[in-house]
Design a protein around this motif. Structure first.
Motif, short mmCIF file in Angstrom:
data_model
loop_
_atom_site.label_atom_id
_atom_site.label_comp_id
_atom_site.label_asym_id
_atom_site.label_seq_id
_atom_site.Cartn_x
_atom_site.Cartn_y
_atom_site.Cartn_z
N TYR A 47 49.99 50.64 33.38
CA TYR A 47 49.66 50.59 31.97
C TYR A 47 50.40 49.41 31.37
O TYR A 47 51.63 49.38 31.38
CB TYR A 47 50.08 51.90 31.28
CG TYR A 47 49.81 53.11 32.14
CD1 TYR A 47 48.50 53.50 32.42
CD2 TYR A 47 50.84 53.85 32.70
CE1 TYR A 47 48.25 54.60 33.22
CE2 TYR A 47 50.60 54.95 33.49
CZ TYR A 47 49.30 55.32 33.75
OH TYR A 47 49.05 56.40 34.55
N ILE A 56 44.80 49.64 30.77
CA ILE A 56 45.06 50.80 31.60
C ILE A 56 44.30 50.62 32.90
O ILE A 56 43.07 50.59 32.90
CB ILE A 56 44.64 52.11 30.90
CG1 ILE A 56 45.43 52.27 29.60
CG2 ILE A 56 44.84 53.31 31.82
CD1 ILE A 56 44.96 53.42 28.73
N ILE A 101 47.60 59.62 30.06
CA ILE A 101 48.22 58.86 31.14
C ILE A 101 49.63 59.40 31.36
O ILE A 101 50.13 60.19 30.55
CB ILE A 101 48.25 57.35 30.82
CG1 ILE A 101 49.00 57.09 29.52
CG2 ILE A 101 46.84 56.79 30.76
CD1 ILE A 101 49.14 55.63 29.18
#
Length: 132
Positions: A47, A56, A101
């Protein structure tokens, strides 16, 4: 700055053990898809907080989110993210889009994104869209 993903060792181990047991038992029609999911989850993820937005990279897919469209940044739990981890960061962007994430340094990641999104204000642990 680029952040690496975080995987919980026990979740990864449990997933590997389950897949191995199913394959060993001869249930290939179940084990093969599980093995495919495991391989996809283990592909490199990163990321990157760049000047123009977030990049990402999750396995074979790369997603770009401009800072101007981010409406929420906050911690999340319970899995359902792009890595084999229970706790992570939830990003909402656009009208109705969300991605979860799991960066290794979740607090640092959220602080960096919050620093680059002046239209968000802090409410507890979350950064939300400021409504005038």
């Amino acid at each position: 700055m680029t952040y690496k993903r975080r995987n919980d060792i026990w979740i990864t181990g449990a997933f590997i053990a389950t897949t191995a047991a199913v394959l060993y038992a001869g249930n290939y029609w179940i084990g093969a898809p599980l093995l495919l999911v495991l391989v996809l989850c283990m592909l490199p993820q990163s990321y990157t907080a760049a000047a123009d937005g977030l990049y990402i990279r999750a396995g074979l897919v790369q997603r770009f989110i401009p800072y101007g469209v981010i409406t929420f940044v906050g911690p999340c739990s319970g899995g359902r993210n792009l890595a084999l981890a229970l706790d992570g960061v939830r990003l909402r962007y656009g009208l109705n889009s969300e991605v979860r994430i799991a960066p290794r340094d979740a607090v640092g990641f959220m602080a960096e994104v919050a620093g680059r999104t002046p239209h968000l204000v802090q409410q507890g642990h979350d950064w939300v869209l400021e409504l005038l």
